[in-house]
Design an enzyme around this catalytic site. Structure first.
Site, mmCIF file in Angstrom:
data_model
loop_
_atom_site.group_PDB
_atom_site.id
_atom_site.type_symbol
_atom_site.label_atom_id
_atom_site.label_comp_id
_atom_site.label_asym_id
_atom_site.label_seq_id
_atom_site.Cartn_x
_atom_site.Cartn_y
_atom_site.Cartn_z
ATOM 1 N N HIS A 113 0.503 -1.218 -0.513
ATOM 2 C CA HIS A 113 -0.112 0.172 -0.267
ATOM 3 C C HIS A 113 0.626 1.420 0.420
ATOM 4 O O HIS A 113 1.689 0.904 0.702
ATOM 5 C CB HIS A 113 -0.431 -0.007 1.334
ATOM 6 C CG HIS A 113 -1.836 -0.983 1.546
ATOM 7 N ND1 HIS A 113 -1.820 -2.240 1.006
ATOM 8 C CD2 HIS A 113 -3.830 -1.052 1.348
ATOM 9 C CE1 HIS A 113 -2.590 -3.162 1.272
ATOM 10 N NE2 HIS A 113 -4.087 -2.151 1.162
ATOM 11 N N THR A 114 0.714 2.292 -0.660
ATOM 12 C CA THR A 114 1.207 3.610 -0.580
ATOM 13 C C THR A 114 1.417 4.321 0.351
ATOM 14 O O THR A 114 0.562 4.335 1.508
ATOM 15 C CB THR A 114 0.192 4.531 -1.875
ATOM 16 O OG1 THR A 114 0.245 3.788 -3.230
ATOM 17 C CG2 THR A 114 1.514 5.522 -1.729
ATOM 18 N N HIS A 115 2.514 4.902 0.812
ATOM 19 C CA HIS A 115 2.567 5.892 2.040
ATOM 20 C C HIS A 115 2.856 6.730 2.045
ATOM 21 O O HIS A 115 3.988 7.272 1.550
ATOM 22 C CB HIS A 115 3.227 4.705 2.797
ATOM 23 C CG HIS A 115 4.192 5.274 4.049
ATOM 24 N ND1 HIS A 115 3.231 5.518 4.952
ATOM 25 C CD2 HIS A 115 5.260 6.129 4.585
ATOM 26 C CE1 HIS A 115 3.293 6.170 6.173
ATOM 27 N NE2 HIS A 115 4.940 6.551 5.619
ATOM 28 N N PRO A 116 2.039 7.486 2.867
ATOM 29 C CA PRO A 116 1.092 7.532 3.422
ATOM 30 C C PRO A 116 0.606 7.590 3.064
ATOM 31 O O PRO A 116 -0.122 8.745 2.754
ATOM 32 C CB PRO A 116 1.646 7.945 4.802
ATOM 33 C CG PRO A 116 2.070 10.165 4.100
ATOM 34 C CD PRO A 116 2.930 8.531 2.722
ATOM 35 N N GLU A 120 -3.303 2.756 3.751
ATOM 36 C CA GLU A 120 -2.418 1.341 4.763
ATOM 37 C C GLU A 120 -3.883 1.326 6.032
ATOM 38 O O GLU A 120 -2.975 0.128 6.550
ATOM 39 C CB GLU A 120 -1.600 2.077 5.651
ATOM 40 C CG GLU A 120 -0.445 2.553 4.066
ATOM 41 C CD GLU A 120 0.969 3.682 4.581
ATOM 42 O OE1 GLU A 120 2.030 2.756 5.037
ATOM 43 O OE2 GLU A 120 0.654 4.995 5.727
#
Length: 139
Positions: A113-116, A120
């Site tokens: 999952h892309t952060h931030p 998430e």
């Protein structure tokens, strides 16, 4: 309806139909709740992640709410989810797909999952159900 009109076989999986309430905070649900899973004869395993532990939610000032995932204890299949918080109506799509494709908690937890991001929180809830959460206490 178009498939039936065209003479094609069609089926509708009632478990994978999301619903959203556009309140503040938003509320979204798909599949079974813990109680519904128990009534259906499953032994549910629950994972939850509060938005107050999400860096993205904190940075936007919208940290009220949580993501909850309901899975089957033995096989780990995702049975349902409830989300209360920012963008719940958008976030529920990932868990709707998980139910539709027969995904497990591990499938959701191991997806990058892309952060931030708020998404998430979905991953973190799946990790929490498997006692692998790193940003909140495990259940």
């Amino acid at each position: 309806a178009a498939e039936v009109i065209a003479g094609e076989p069609a089926a509708l999986d009632q478990q994978a139909i999301p619903a959203a309430v556009f309140t503040d905070p938003e509320i979204a649900t798909v599949g079974m709740t813990e109680a519904e899973a128990e009534e259906a004869g499953f032994e549910p395993k629950i994972g939850q992640f509060p938005f107050r532990a999400s860096g993205r939610a904190l940075s936007t000032g919208e940290s009220e709410g949580f993501v909850r995932i309901v899975a089957e204890q033995e096989a780990d299949f995702v049975l349902g989810a409830q989300i209360v918080g920012p963008e719940a109506s958008e976030l529920i799509a990932e868990l709707t797909l998980a139910i539709e494709m027969g995904a497990t908690l591990e499938d959701v937890a191991s997806t990058v999952h892309t952060h931030p991001t708020l998404a998430e929180a979905v991953m973190e809830a799946a990790e929490n159900a498997n006692d692998e959460a790193i940003h909140t206490l495990n259940r």
